[in-house]
Design a protein around this motif. Structure first.
Motif, PDB file in Angstrom:
ATOM      1  N   ARG A   1      -8.639  10.145  -9.371  1.00 39.24           N
ATOM      2  CA  ARG A   1      -9.745   9.264  -8.996  1.00 39.24           C
ATOM      3  C   ARG A   1      -9.282   7.840  -8.752  1.00 39.24           C
ATOM      4  O   ARG A   1      -9.804   7.153  -7.884  1.00 39.24           O
ATOM      5  N   MET A   2      -8.262   7.404  -9.488  1.00 40.43           N
ATOM      6  CA  MET A   2      -7.721   6.071  -9.221  1.00 40.43           C
ATOM      7  C   MET A   2      -7.075   6.028  -7.837  1.00 40.43           C
ATOM      8  O   MET A   2      -7.210   5.035  -7.122  1.00 40.43           O
ATOM      9  N   ASP A   3      -6.409   7.106  -7.450  1.00 39.97           N
ATOM     10  CA  ASP A   3      -5.824   7.175  -6.107  1.00 39.97           C
ATOM     11  C   ASP A   3      -6.921   7.150  -5.045  1.00 39.97           C
ATOM     12  O   ASP A   3      -6.777   6.481  -4.013  1.00 39.97           O
ATOM     13  N   ALA A   4      -8.012   7.879  -5.296  1.00 40.96           N
ATOM     14  CA  ALA A   4      -9.129   7.877  -4.344  1.00 40.96           C
ATOM     15  C   ALA A   4      -9.731   6.479  -4.237  1.00 40.96           C
ATOM     16  O   ALA A   4     -10.003   5.992  -3.131  1.00 40.96           O
ATOM     17  N   MET A   5      -9.921   5.820  -5.378  1.00 35.91           N
ATOM     18  CA  MET A   5     -10.476   4.465  -5.359  1.00 35.91           C
ATOM     19  C   MET A   5      -9.524   3.505  -4.653  1.00 35.91           C
ATOM     20  O   MET A   5      -9.962   2.593  -3.944  1.00 35.91           O
ATOM     21  N   SER A   6      -8.240   3.718  -4.826  1.00 34.84           N
ATOM     22  CA  SER A   6      -7.250   2.883  -4.159  1.00 34.84           C
ATOM     23  C   SER A   6      -7.332   3.062  -2.642  1.00 34.84           C
ATOM     24  O   SER A   6      -7.271   2.081  -1.893  1.00 34.84           O
ATOM     25  N   GLU A   7      -7.487   4.309  -2.200  1.00 30.80           N
ATOM     26  CA  GLU A   7      -7.615   4.556  -0.764  1.00 30.80           C
ATOM     27  C   GLU A   7      -8.885   3.896  -0.225  1.00 30.80           C
ATOM     28  O   GLU A   7      -8.869   3.256   0.827  1.00 30.80           O
ATOM     29  N   ILE A   8      -9.984   4.025  -0.969  1.00 31.96           N
ATOM     30  CA  ILE A   8     -11.224   3.353  -0.564  1.00 31.96           C
ATOM     31  C   ILE A   8     -10.970   1.849  -0.470  1.00 31.96           C
ATOM     32  O   ILE A   8     -11.329   1.207   0.516  1.00 31.96           O
ATOM     33  N   GLY A   9     -10.332   1.297  -1.491  1.00 32.63           N
ATOM     34  CA  GLY A   9     -10.048  -0.137  -1.521  1.00 32.63           C
ATOM     35  C   GLY A   9      -9.193  -0.604  -0.360  1.00 32.63           C
ATOM     36  O   GLY A   9      -9.438  -1.667   0.210  1.00 32.63           O
ATOM     37  N   ASP A  10      -8.205   0.204   0.010  1.00 32.20           N
ATOM     38  CA  ASP A  10      -7.352  -0.150   1.144  1.00 32.20           C
ATOM     39  C   ASP A  10      -8.171  -0.248   2.435  1.00 32.20           C
ATOM     40  O   ASP A  10      -7.976  -1.165   3.233  1.00 32.20           O
ATOM     41  N   HIS A  11      -9.078   0.692   2.616  1.00 28.42           N
ATOM     42  CA  HIS A  11      -9.909   0.681   3.820  1.00 28.42           C
ATOM     43  C   HIS A  11     -10.922  -0.461   3.795  1.00 28.42           C
ATOM     44  O   HIS A  11     -11.178  -1.097   4.820  1.00 28.42           O
ATOM     45  N   VAL A  12     -11.480  -0.732   2.621  1.00 29.85           N
ATOM     46  CA  VAL A  12     -12.408  -1.858   2.487  1.00 29.85           C
ATOM     47  C   VAL A  12     -11.686  -3.158   2.820  1.00 29.85           C
ATOM     48  O   VAL A  12     -12.193  -4.002   3.561  1.00 29.85           O
ATOM     49  N   LYS A  13     -10.481  -3.302   2.292  1.00 33.28           N
ATOM     50  CA  LYS A  13      -9.706  -4.513   2.552  1.00 33.28           C
ATOM     51  C   LYS A  13      -9.401  -4.659   4.041  1.00 33.28           C
ATOM     52  O   LYS A  13      -9.513  -5.756   4.600  1.00 33.28           O
ATOM     53  N   ALA A  14      -9.037  -3.561   4.685  1.00 32.15           N
ATOM     54  CA  ALA A  14      -8.707  -3.618   6.116  1.00 32.15           C
ATOM     55  C   ALA A  14      -9.907  -4.055   6.949  1.00 32.15           C
ATOM     56  O   ALA A  14      -9.778  -4.923   7.819  1.00 32.15           O
ATOM     57  N   VAL A  15     -11.064  -3.488   6.671  1.00 26.27           N
ATOM     58  CA  VAL A  15     -12.261  -3.867   7.429  1.00 26.27           C
ATOM     59  C   VAL A  15     -12.657  -5.301   7.100  1.00 26.27           C
ATOM     60  O   VAL A  15     -12.983  -6.088   7.999  1.00 26.27           O
ATOM     61  N   GLY A  16     -12.605  -5.671   5.829  1.00 27.72           N
ATOM     62  CA  GLY A  16     -12.928  -7.042   5.437  1.00 27.72           C
ATOM     63  C   GLY A  16     -12.028  -8.059   6.111  1.00 27.72           C
ATOM     64  O   GLY A  16     -12.492  -9.109   6.574  1.00 27.72           O
ATOM     65  N   THR A  17     -10.749  -7.747   6.215  1.00 25.70           N
ATOM     66  CA  THR A  17      -9.795  -8.632   6.878  1.00 25.70           C
ATOM     67  C   THR A  17     -10.135  -8.764   8.365  1.00 25.70           C
ATOM     68  O   THR A  17     -10.104  -9.869   8.915  1.00 25.70           O
ATOM     69  N   MET A  18     -10.487  -7.647   8.988  1.00 23.22           N
ATOM     70  CA  MET A  18     -10.871  -7.706  10.403  1.00 23.22           C
ATOM     71  C   MET A  18     -12.107  -8.575  10.604  1.00 23.22           C
ATOM     72  O   MET A  18     -12.158  -9.385  11.525  1.00 23.22           O
ATOM     73  N   LEU A  19     -13.095  -8.400   9.742  1.00 25.69           N
ATOM     74  CA  LEU A  19     -14.320  -9.185   9.886  1.00 25.69           C
ATOM     75  C   LEU A  19     -14.057 -10.667   9.656  1.00 25.69           C
ATOM     76  O   LEU A  19     -14.618 -11.515  10.346  1.00 25.69           O
ATOM     77  N   LYS A  20     -13.196 -10.959   8.721  1.00 24.22           N
ATOM     78  CA  LYS A  20     -12.878 -12.363   8.425  1.00 24.22           C
ATOM     79  C   LYS A  20     -12.085 -13.000   9.561  1.00 24.22           C
ATOM     80  O   LYS A  20     -12.335 -14.140   9.938  1.00 24.22           O
ATOM     81  N   SER A  21     -11.141 -12.256  10.105  1.00 24.39           N
ATOM     82  CA  SER A  21     -10.268 -12.808  11.149  1.00 24.39           C
ATOM     83  C   SER A  21     -10.927 -12.819  12.526  1.00 24.39           C
ATOM     84  O   SER A  21     -10.476 -13.543  13.410  1.00 24.39           O
ATOM     85  N   GLY A  22     -11.926 -12.003  12.710  1.00 21.83           N
ATOM     86  CA  GLY A  22     -12.567 -11.910  14.013  1.00 21.83           C
ATOM     87  C   GLY A  22     -11.906 -10.921  14.946  1.00 21.83           C
ATOM     88  O   GLY A  22     -12.349 -10.717  16.062  1.00 21.83           O
ATOM     89  N   GLU A  23     -10.818 -10.305  14.513  1.00 22.73           N
ATOM     90  CA  GLU A  23     -10.085  -9.315  15.322  1.00 22.73           C
ATOM     91  C   GLU A  23     -10.605  -7.920  14.982  1.00 22.73           C
ATOM     92  O   GLU A  23      -9.967  -7.156  14.273  1.00 22.73           O
ATOM     93  N   LEU A  24     -11.764  -7.581  15.489  1.00 21.11           N
ATOM     94  CA  LEU A  24     -12.424  -6.327  15.157  1.00 21.11           C
ATOM     95  C   LEU A  24     -11.894  -5.181  16.020  1.00 21.11           C
ATOM     96  O   LEU A  24     -11.970  -5.220  17.240  1.00 21.11           O
ATOM     97  N   ASP A  25     -11.349  -4.171  15.371  1.00 17.53           N
ATOM     98  CA  ASP A  25     -10.849  -2.971  16.031  1.00 17.53           C
ATOM     99  C   ASP A  25     -11.790  -1.832  15.629  1.00 17.53           C
ATOM    100  O   ASP A  25     -11.692  -1.296  14.525  1.00 17.53           O
ATOM    101  N   LEU A  26     -12.705  -1.487  16.521  1.00 16.98           N
ATOM    102  CA  LEU A  26     -13.728  -0.496  16.189  1.00 16.98           C
ATOM    103  C   LEU A  26     -13.137   0.875  15.859  1.00 16.98           C
ATOM    104  O   LEU A  26     -13.691   1.598  15.033  1.00 16.98           O
ATOM    105  N   ALA A  27     -12.028   1.227  16.476  1.00 15.56           N
ATOM    106  CA  ALA A  27     -11.390   2.510  16.162  1.00 15.56           C
ATOM    107  C   ALA A  27     -10.921   2.525  14.709  1.00 15.56           C
ATOM    108  O   ALA A  27     -11.105   3.523  14.000  1.00 15.56           O
ATOM    109  N   ARG A  28     -10.344   1.421  14.254  1.00 14.31           N
ATOM    110  CA  ARG A  28      -9.895   1.334  12.852  1.00 14.31           C
ATOM    111  C   ARG A  28     -11.076   1.298  11.893  1.00 14.31           C
ATOM    112  O   ARG A  28     -11.007   1.863  10.803  1.00 14.31           O
ATOM    113  N   VAL A  29     -12.158   0.640  12.279  1.00 14.10           N
ATOM    114  CA  VAL A  29     -13.363   0.620  11.443  1.00 14.10           C
ATOM    115  C   VAL A  29     -13.912   2.038  11.312  1.00 14.10           C
ATOM    116  O   VAL A  29     -14.301   2.470  10.213  1.00 14.10           O
TER     117      VAL A  29
END
Length: 151
Positions: free
Chosen positions: A33-61
């Motif tokens: 479950r920690m690995d699953a939460m880590s994977e969720i966290g990695d994806h949350v971080k990636a989308v959050g970074t895109m939203l913050k930077s303005g470089e939105l990649d819809l395929a990655r989202v």
């Protein structure tokens, strides 16, 4: 409550740092479950970074939404069998005393992640993606506040 730009960045950072430190010594279902939460966290971080930077990649989202959704609902519930509070778990025993609430939040996670995916798949703009992401983040936050041991 909506997550602003600062909230989005903070959520991603907290998830990444917290999960990296928490895994030391985890085994069995706790590690799964920690690995699953880590994977969720990695994806949350990636989308959050895109939203913050303005470089939105819809395929990655879209990929992030799908990856997070696969860990929600029934898949999430399977990671929390009774008596799985072995160190270094961050799970609170309240999960099992408030199982219906936990189940609702696990389902909400899946729905929010699929909404994020469909928003991206339908060509949503930054504000639409941010709104879907905010809903997802609030679901994570609600579950963590109720069922994660505060350290």
């Amino acid at each position: 409550m909506k997550l602003g730009q600062t909230g989005i960045a903070l959520l991603g950072t907290l998830v990444a740092v917290g999960t990296a430190l928490a895994h030391t010594g985890a085994t069995g279902i706790v590690k799964e479950r920690m690995d699953a939460m880590s994977e969720i966290g990695d994806h949350v971080k990636a989308v959050g970074t895109m939203l913050k930077s303005g470089e939105l990649d819809l395929a990655r989202v879209s990929v992030a939404g799908e990856a997070i959704a696969k860990h929600g609902g029934a898949a999430m519930l399977k990671l929390f069998p009774e008596d799985s509070l072995h160190p270094p778990t961050e799970a609170s025993s309240a999960i099992w005393t408030e199982w219906a609430k936990f189940q609702t939040l696990a389902d909400d996670l899946q729905v929010a992640a699929l909404t994020l995916k469909s928003t991206a798949d339908e060509g949503g703009d930054k504000s639409q993606v941010a709104e879907a992401f905010g809903t997802l983040g609030n679901t994570c936050k609600s579950c963590h506040e109720a069922f994660r041991i505060k350290k």
